[in-house]
Design an enzyme around this catalytic site. Structure first.
Site, mmCIF file in Angstrom:
data_model
loop_
_atom_site.group_PDB
_atom_site.id
_atom_site.type_symbol
_atom_site.label_atom_id
_atom_site.label_comp_id
_atom_site.label_asym_id
_atom_site.label_seq_id
_atom_site.Cartn_x
_atom_site.Cartn_y
_atom_site.Cartn_z
ATOM 1 N N ASP A 227 0.853 -1.197 0.000
ATOM 2 C CA ASP A 227 0.000 0.000 0.000
ATOM 3 C C ASP A 227 0.891 1.250 0.000
ATOM 4 O O ASP A 227 0.689 2.180 -0.791
ATOM 5 C CB ASP A 227 -0.893 0.056 1.248
ATOM 6 N N ASP B 122 -6.445 5.285 -4.250
ATOM 7 C CA ASP B 122 -6.408 4.190 -3.282
ATOM 8 C C ASP B 122 -5.323 3.244 -3.791
ATOM 9 O O ASP B 122 -5.526 2.545 -4.794
ATOM 10 C CB ASP B 122 -7.759 3.481 -3.202
ATOM 11 N N ASP C 252 -6.958 -1.011 -2.949
ATOM 12 C CA ASP C 252 -8.319 -1.088 -2.432
ATOM 13 C C ASP C 252 -8.610 -2.567 -2.213
ATOM 14 O O ASP C 252 -8.385 -3.384 -3.108
ATOM 15 C CB ASP C 252 -9.289 -0.488 -3.452
HETATM 16 N N1 LIG Z 1 -16.521 0.071 8.190
HETATM 17 C C1 LIG Z 1 -16.408 0.090 6.860
HETATM 18 N N2 LIG Z 1 -17.505 0.183 6.102
HETATM 19 C C2 LIG Z 1 -17.413 0.207 4.754
HETATM 20 N N3 LIG Z 1 -16.236 0.143 4.091
HETATM 21 C C3 LIG Z 1 -15.091 0.062 4.780
HETATM 22 C C4 LIG Z 1 -15.120 0.027 6.211
HETATM 23 N N4 LIG Z 1 -13.850 -0.059 6.647
HETATM 24 C C5 LIG Z 1 -13.039 -0.074 5.546
HETATM 25 N N5 LIG Z 1 -13.785 0.001 4.422
HETATM 26 C C6 LIG Z 1 -13.294 0.030 3.044
HETATM 27 O O1 LIG Z 1 -14.100 -0.746 2.210
HETATM 28 C C7 LIG Z 1 -13.348 -1.060 1.060
HETATM 29 C C8 LIG Z 1 -13.432 -2.499 0.715
HETATM 30 O O2 LIG Z 1 -14.709 -2.730 0.359
HETATM 31 P P1 LIG Z 1 -15.198 -4.195 0.158
HETATM 32 O O3 LIG Z 1 -15.424 -4.746 1.505
HETATM 33 O O4 LIG Z 1 -16.432 -3.998 -0.647
HETATM 34 O O5 LIG Z 1 -14.111 -4.881 -0.589
HETATM 35 C C9 LIG Z 1 -11.958 -0.738 1.350
HETATM 36 O O6 LIG Z 1 -11.675 0.496 0.761
HETATM 37 C C10 LIG Z 1 -11.953 -0.621 2.810
HETATM 38 O O7 LIG Z 1 -10.854 0.106 3.118
HETATM 39 P P2 LIG Z 1 -9.333 -0.366 2.665
HETATM 40 O O8 LIG Z 1 -8.995 0.350 1.361
HETATM 41 O O9 LIG Z 1 -8.558 0.139 3.772
HETATM 42 O O10 LIG Z 1 -9.285 -1.881 2.471
HETATM 43 MG MG LIG Z 2 -6.670 1.001 0.389
HETATM 44 MG MG LIG Z 3 -10.193 1.246 -0.316
HETATM 45 MG MG LIG Z 4 -6.892 0.643 3.717
#
Ligand SMILES: Nc1ncnc2c1ncn2[C@@H]1O[C@H](COP(=O)(O)O)[C@@H](O)[C@H]1OP(=O)(O)O
Ligand SMILES: [Mg+2]
Ligand SMILES: [Mg+2]
Ligand SMILES: [Mg+2]
Length: 334
Positions: free
Chosen positions: A46, A123, A126
């Site tokens: 990341d 991002d 992601d």
């Molecule tokens: N509490 C939350 N509710 C919704 N989305 C979240 C939450 N916490 C992190 N995310 C983010 O949801 C995204 C992933 O979505 P999905 O579950 O649909 O794959 C990621 O961007 C994740 O962050 P991150 O980029 O840090 O992984």
């Molecule tokens: Mg991310």
């Molecule tokens: Mg994300």
């Molecule tokens: Mg993240």
């Protein structure tokens, strides 16, 4: 607005970052990820991906601010980890950077966003949880001008070219500029092919995609919405596709799935602009429609988060959208 140079640079940046992520996954060792304050994971990939994308954007567009997910705070206090990230970054960049330059590049992602002017949103990975599992993740980059997404690029290194052949060739880059349609290419060839969402108007003939993490969106509500949509249908409802990251937008844009639903579980979590900007434009340019679950346009001008919106509803085509939106309305009492 001509964004030919921006598109070329953005695709190149996402490609370089995707290669960095792929190389990390092959060699990721225990202890190369951290838990952030919100308990979500962040890995050397990341940080590395954010450093290379931001460095390439700085080189070509020195005046453009960036809204990026990561910052260097936790990395600065961990010499072993920052050394590893620097090695990764300099392994893929032509012009090498020092540790200090790497921290500065990561922290160029600290822009607050807003309603006026031009900025990028990134991002670097992601779906970090998907990445750690060897599953789906995406490198997501978008250009926002006066609150409107004008360019979106999604790098999906593990996404099968053909979803029905999960063990076949993988790795796609999806690209759209506003008004010009949506395209995809593989990671290894620069031939772009136009993509389009499903033309199916009957929800029973298409599939729903949703996240894997039950804390990010409600599987139960999705089940109720689909049951509502299919109540008068004799067809068997096809199984849902569960997948991490903005790869879900890629599925809708390519017509692999007709519907992507993200109904919030928490009343306090605000979706981040970098989690939706590229995917939303790519789906719309492929012929789909993307709003929040209350039918409102996504507001990318309200800062680093989509604080004016609740959840996500994305579909192929407007007829399918209207049907799914009606079902959401009757199931979800906000
Ligand atoms: N509490 C939350 N509710 C919704 N989305 C979240 C939450 N916490 C992190 N995310 C983010 O949801 C995204 C992933 O979505 P999905 O579950 O649909 O794959 C990621 O961007 C994740 O962050 P991150 O980029 O840090 O992984
Ligand atoms: Mg991310
Ligand atoms: Mg994300
Ligand atoms: Mg993240």
């Amino acid at each position: 607005m001509s964004l030919v140079v921006e598109m070329r640079v953005a695709v190149e940046a996402v490609l370089v970052a995707s290669r960095l992520c792929q190389s990390v996954f092959k060699t990721l060792v225990l202890g190369e990820s951290l838990a952030k304050d919100d308990k979500s994971p962040v890995t050397v990939a990341d940080f590395g991906a954010q450093a290379v994308v931001n460095a390439l954007l700085l080189k070509h567009f020195p005046d453009d601010p960036i809204v990026g997910e990561e910052d260097s705070k936790d990395l600065k206090s961990n010499t072993a980890l920052s050394g590893r990230v620097l090695g990764l970054v300099n392994g893929v960049m032509e012009s090498k950077m020092t540790t200090e330059q790497m921290f500065n590049n990561i922290d160029r992602g600290n822009y607050v966003g807003g309603r006026t002017g031009r900025f990028w949103t990134l991002d670097p990975i992601d779906g970090t949880k998907g990445f750690l599992r060897g599953d789906q993740y995406a490198v997501c980059l978008a250009l926002i001008v006066d609150g409107t997404v004008e360019l979106g690029v999604l790098g999906c290194p593990n996404l099968p070219h053909d979803l029905s052949k999960p063990d076949g060739e993988c790795g796609s880059i999806l690209v759209a500029t506003r008004g010009d349609g949506a395209f995809q290419r593989s990671l290894t060839s620069d031939i772009m092919t136009r993509i389009s969402t499903t033309r199916v108007e009957n929800p029973a003939e298409t599939r729903l995609c949703e996240g894997i993490e039950p804390l990010h969106s409600s599987h139960a509500t999705n089940g109720q919405i689909m049951a509502h949509l299919l109540q008068n249908s004799n067809n068997h409802s096809p199984t849902n596709i569960r997948m991490d990251s903005q790869c879900k937008y890629a599925l809708v844009a390519r017509g692999d799935a007709g519907i992507y639903l993200r109904v919030p579980v928490s009343s306090t979590y605000q979706e981040k602009i970098w989690d939706h900007a590229a995917g939303k434009l790519i789906v719309e340019e492929a012929g789909g429609r993307v709003t929040d679950i209350l039918g409102r346009e996504l507001d990318f001008g309200s800062g680093r988060t989509l604080k004016e919106n609740e959840g996500i509803l994305a579909t192929g085509g407007t007829v399918l959208y209207d049907k799914v939106y009606a079902a959401v309305k009757s199931v979800v009492k906000s």
